[in-house]
Design an enzyme around this catalytic site. Sequence first.
Site, PDB file in Angstrom:
ATOM      1  N   VAL A  30     -32.373   6.594  75.745  1.00  0.00           N
ATOM      2  CA  VAL A  30     -31.715   7.248  76.664  1.00  0.00           C
ATOM      3  C   VAL A  30     -31.955   7.012  77.964  1.00  0.00           C
ATOM      4  CG1 VAL A  30     -30.800   9.804  77.403  1.00  0.00           C
ATOM      5  CG2 VAL A  30     -31.214   9.204  74.981  1.00  0.00           C
ATOM      6  N   GLY A  69     -35.333  14.052  79.253  1.00  0.00           N
ATOM      7  CA  GLY A  69     -36.677  14.947  79.477  1.00  0.00           C
ATOM      8  C   GLY A  69     -36.198  16.328  78.618  1.00  0.00           C
ATOM      9  N   ASP A  86     -39.625   6.703  82.909  1.00  0.00           N
ATOM     10  CA  ASP A  86     -38.635   7.588  83.621  1.00  0.00           C
ATOM     11  C   ASP A  86     -38.809   7.335  85.221  1.00  0.00           C
ATOM     12  OD1 ASP A  86     -36.559   9.501  83.248  1.00  0.00           O
ATOM     13  OD2 ASP A  86     -37.777  10.685  84.509  1.00  0.00           O
ATOM     14  N   ASP A  90     -35.966   5.435  87.364  1.00  0.00           N
ATOM     15  CA  ASP A  90     -35.370   6.029  88.372  1.00  0.00           C
ATOM     16  C   ASP A  90     -35.367   5.292  89.852  1.00  0.00           C
ATOM     17  OD1 ASP A  90     -34.769   8.355  86.820  1.00  0.00           O
ATOM     18  OD2 ASP A  90     -36.501   9.569  87.862  1.00  0.00           O
TER      19      ASP A  90
END
Length: 199
Positions: A30, A69, A86, A90
């Site tokens: 994801v 998350g 992650d 970002d």
Amino acid sequence: MLNRFRSLATRIFTPVATVLLRLGVSPDAVTIVGTLGVAASALWFFPRGEFLWGTLAIVVFVFSDTIDGVMARHSGRTSSFGAFLDSSLDRIGDAAIFGGLLLHYAWRGDRVMTCVALAVLVLGLLVSYVRARAEGLGMTANVGIAERADRLVLILVATFVAGLGLGDVVVAVALWVLALASAVTVLQRILAVRRQALG
């Protein structure tokens, strides 16, 4: 500032996270899809000045930053690598958003706003780097007036409003504000680390 809304977002996206986990989708997948979606949307729509469609597409994919998350916590698959991935992705998403705006102004020949967009891009990455470097040295630097979520919301609100037909001036003002706020945040974090190092 926006971190206070994290618990609300968790409640909203928990059903989606549960469905994805049942389908066998991993949190890391994801994260990757969300980043690719943000980057592709920003770099396709923003340089062409299609701010409304670009913002709507980006917002859809930005939700993955919360969903992954929630998935990790509910599945018990939180890990150091997941957190690293992650955070790293970002930065790619953020760079694509401001890079898309930089290209928009560069293609129009607006040198001033091209430089401002570049400043926001570089300073935004520096805000994150200063914090990460401080934490790597055993200190903290989670202070500042322009955290990532705040910067993201401001620029996406500006591009959305501009996309409704109110003109590029809204985006230009937002970029000037972000350039100043990001510079102040970098300074605040450097001073915070200095106090800890000398204290």
